[in-house]
Design an enzyme around this catalytic site. Structure first.
Site, PDB file in Angstrom:
ATOM      1  N   HIS A 282      -7.139  -0.799  -4.271  1.00  0.00           N
ATOM      2  CA  HIS A 282      -5.853  -1.371  -4.701  1.00  0.00           C
ATOM      3  C   HIS A 282      -5.419  -2.508  -3.780  1.00  0.00           C
ATOM      4  O   HIS A 282      -5.459  -2.401  -2.566  1.00  0.00           O
ATOM      5  CB  HIS A 282      -4.765  -0.312  -4.865  1.00  0.00           C
ATOM      6  CG  HIS A 282      -4.383   0.442  -3.626  1.00  0.00           C
ATOM      7  ND1 HIS A 282      -3.445  -0.043  -2.741  1.00  0.00           N
ATOM      8  CD2 HIS A 282      -4.780   1.646  -3.140  1.00  0.00           C
ATOM      9  CE1 HIS A 282      -3.279   0.845  -1.770  1.00  0.00           C
ATOM     10  NE2 HIS A 282      -4.085   1.872  -1.975  1.00  0.00           N
ATOM     11  N   GLU A 328      -0.771   0.431  -6.824  1.00  0.00           N
ATOM     12  CA  GLU A 328      -1.080   1.852  -6.630  1.00  0.00           C
ATOM     13  C   GLU A 328       0.044   2.550  -5.892  1.00  0.00           C
ATOM     14  O   GLU A 328       0.357   3.706  -6.170  1.00  0.00           O
ATOM     15  CB  GLU A 328      -2.385   2.003  -5.838  1.00  0.00           C
ATOM     16  CG  GLU A 328      -2.877   3.449  -5.714  1.00  0.00           C
ATOM     17  CD  GLU A 328      -2.392   4.165  -4.460  1.00  0.00           C
ATOM     18  OE1 GLU A 328      -2.631   5.377  -4.366  1.00  0.00           O
ATOM     19  OE2 GLU A 328      -1.760   3.540  -3.583  1.00  0.00           O
ATOM     20  N   GLU A 329       0.638   1.857  -4.902  1.00  0.00           N
ATOM     21  CA  GLU A 329       1.542   2.540  -3.974  1.00  0.00           C
ATOM     22  C   GLU A 329       2.825   3.031  -4.626  1.00  0.00           C
ATOM     23  O   GLU A 329       3.349   4.066  -4.243  1.00  0.00           O
ATOM     24  CB  GLU A 329       1.885   1.613  -2.793  1.00  0.00           C
ATOM     25  CG  GLU A 329       0.689   1.232  -1.922  1.00  0.00           C
ATOM     26  CD  GLU A 329       0.137   2.400  -1.104  1.00  0.00           C
ATOM     27  OE1 GLU A 329       0.612   3.537  -1.293  1.00  0.00           O
ATOM     28  OE2 GLU A 329      -0.774   2.165  -0.299  1.00  0.00           O
ATOM     29  N   ASP A 354     -10.575   4.154  -1.079  1.00  0.00           N
ATOM     30  CA  ASP A 354      -9.149   4.114  -0.714  1.00  0.00           C
ATOM     31  C   ASP A 354      -8.828   5.187   0.319  1.00  0.00           C
ATOM     32  O   ASP A 354      -7.808   5.856   0.242  1.00  0.00           O
ATOM     33  CB  ASP A 354      -8.276   4.278  -1.975  1.00  0.00           C
ATOM     34  CG  ASP A 354      -6.791   4.107  -1.660  1.00  0.00           C
ATOM     35  OD1 ASP A 354      -6.465   3.501  -0.615  1.00  0.00           O
ATOM     36  OD2 ASP A 354      -5.964   4.586  -2.453  1.00  0.00           O
ATOM     37  N   HIS A 424       0.468   3.271   5.993  1.00  0.00           N
ATOM     38  CA  HIS A 424       1.836   2.954   5.550  1.00  0.00           C
ATOM     39  C   HIS A 424       2.771   2.580   6.700  1.00  0.00           C
ATOM     40  O   HIS A 424       3.975   2.815   6.616  1.00  0.00           O
ATOM     41  CB  HIS A 424       2.457   4.129   4.778  1.00  0.00           C
ATOM     42  CG  HIS A 424       1.743   4.456   3.506  1.00  0.00           C
ATOM     43  ND1 HIS A 424       2.150   5.464   2.664  1.00  0.00           N
ATOM     44  CD2 HIS A 424       0.656   3.907   2.912  1.00  0.00           C
ATOM     45  CE1 HIS A 424       1.350   5.534   1.616  1.00  0.00           C
ATOM     46  NE2 HIS A 424       0.425   4.584   1.747  1.00  0.00           N
TER      47      HIS A 424
HETATM   48 ZN   LIG Z   1      -4.203   3.488  -0.736  1.00  0.00          ZN
END
Ligand SMILES: [Zn+2]
Length: 458
Positions: A282, A328-329, A354, A424
């Site tokens: 992603h 995606e997030e 991922d 993140h």
């Molecule tokens: Zn990811």
């Protein structure tokens, strides 16, 4: 008994094929892929370009638009065919200029600033912030038991990821309900905000964001993550001063959806161009760090996997398509759009990386036992790359809508002890990525794509 004999025969046949494969022309292919990939580690140079020019690629942002453009350029420079953008509308949440929290002075302490960040999708606080007492809990069950004392308070979800688990993704999976559902649970108990311990095994002062949800029937209260150091400080002070007060200010907001795109490029199959093998990651990432591991790595590995095959002059029988999925997030709009836009095509397999750009360890196969047994014949080749841990399990989030239509899914499994130190957060930057480890993932994907292309899956 006869079934046992048949099973034993099947195993023997697979082993014979495997032994033949390990010594045969395929092992020469593995050696060539490895030497060609590791000589220049091109995936890393591409990742450097992406993370430098487009470090913040949250869906709907200018950074995401730049990421789309850079991916398109890279695919063209690497000579991929049919490079194109598939348009998709995406959500547009912005962090805003303010996010802060502090334990207000009282008792025996001065103001204590807490390192916090808004969770993705959160509503803002009022401009002056929320000021309230804090209820610390370790689980939703504990919150339900103590709901009478949650009213008007900031609910502080402080259950750490379990460090005793070998697999960090498992530890994440067992803690992340607090982030995803904390704001809804807090509001249902009468709380005014959710403050969630960061989803990381690292003990530092860096907060980790990630998506959170709301329910239509429940009041929307703000959600923020606090660093593990901050969470421990707050917990320790709460033990001494249960009525301390915290002020939380967030200025995030959700804007109208905006147009964005998945980015596609391919090597067209020489014999069965209509049969497609997808490999991707992603392109969007959180607005903290630069999304180097999550998931710039997976995207650049996909482009590199195709580029490697081209550099070796290989022309696969089936089409191999690199896809950079958008969003995606915080929405999965790109993954869903791909599955529906391309539902009419014959997909042979979908592959995703991922889990970070770390040294590959194997493949997680999403499909039935026959599929798993079929791909297991290639394990000796992957053992040459240190990546022969084949398991049946989840493949990837972006490809999940495609896999849900019956397409076999494959996830690149990697060494993951450090992943959640970065995930993140501001820590997820290029300097945390090792060029050789990143490239090895691309080599594993190139090998898997090529074997599926040439031999099929069963
Ligand atoms: Zn990811």
């Amino acid at each position: 008994v006869s079934e046992m004999i048949v099973r034993s025969l099947v195993v023997v046949l697979f082993l014979m094929r495997a032994v033949a494969a390990a010594g045969g022309p395929d092992s020469a292919l593995v050696e060539k892929l490895t030497a060609t990939g590791l000589r220049t580690c091109d995936a890393y140079a591409m990742l450097a370009r992406l993370t430098t020019a487009a470090p913040h690629r949250l869906a709907g942002s200018d950074g995401a638009a730049r990421g789309v453009e850079i991916s398109r350029q890279l695919m063209q420079e690497k000579g991929l065919s049919n490079v194109r953008l598939d348009p998709v509308m995406v959500p547009h949440w912005v962090r805003g200029p303010v996010e802060e929290a502090a334990i207000l002075p009282g008792g025996a302490h001065d103001t204590v600033h807490l390192a916090v960040c808004a969770l993705g999708g959160s509503v803002p606080t009022s401009p002056g912030g929320i000021e309230a007492e804090v209820l610390e809990v370790r689980s939703f069950e504990e919150l339900h038991r103590r709901a009478a004392s949650a009213k008007g308070k900031i609910v502080f979800f402080n259950r750490p990821m379990d460090p005793s688990l070998l697999e960090t993704f498992q530890a994440y999976g067992r803690a992340v309900d607090q982030r995803g559902g904390g704001a809804v649970e807090a509001a249902m108990a009468g709380g005014v905000a959710a403050l969630v311990r960061s989803m990381t095994l690292a003990h530092d002062n860096v907060p980790h964001t990630g998506s959170m949800g709301y329910k239509d029937s429940v009041e929307r209260v703000p959600g923020a993550a606090v660093s593990t150091v901050g969470a421990d400080s707050l917990s320790a002070l709460l033990a001494r001063e249960p009525h301390l007060r915290v002020r939380l200010r967030l200025a995030c907001e959700t804007l109208p959806d905006v147009p964005s795109a998945n980015v596609l490029g391919e090597i067209v199959g020489s014999e069965h161009p209509e049969e497609v093998i997808v490999v991707g990651g992603h392109l969007d990432c959180w607005d903290k760090g630069s999304g180097a591991h999550d998931d710039g790595a997976g995207c650049m590995q996909a482009i590199e996997a195709l580029s490697l095959l081209k550099r070796l002059g290989l022309t696969p029988r089936r089409t191999i398509r690199a896809v950079m999925f958008m969003n995606e997030e915080n929405g999965l709009r790109g993954g869903r759009a791909y599955a529906s836009d391309h539902a009419g095509e014959h997909h042979v397999a979908a592959i995703e990386s991922d889990m970070g750009g770390f040294a590959p360890r194997g493949i997680s196969v999403q499909g039935d036992s026959a599929l798993f047994l079929g791909v297991s014949r290639w394990r000796p080749l992957f053992a040459m790359l240190g990546a022969d841990k084949f398991v049946q399990g989840h493949s990837g989030v972006d490809i999940s809508p495609t896999v849900a239509r019956g397409v076999p899914g494959f996830g690149l499994d990697v060494e993951n002890h450090r992943y959640f130190d970065y995930h993140h957060s501001d820590n997820d930057t290029l300097d945390k990525v090792n060029p050789r480890e990143l490239e090895m993932g691309a080599i594993v994907e190139a090998l898997l794509c090529y074997l599926i292309s040439e031999e099929g899956l069963r």
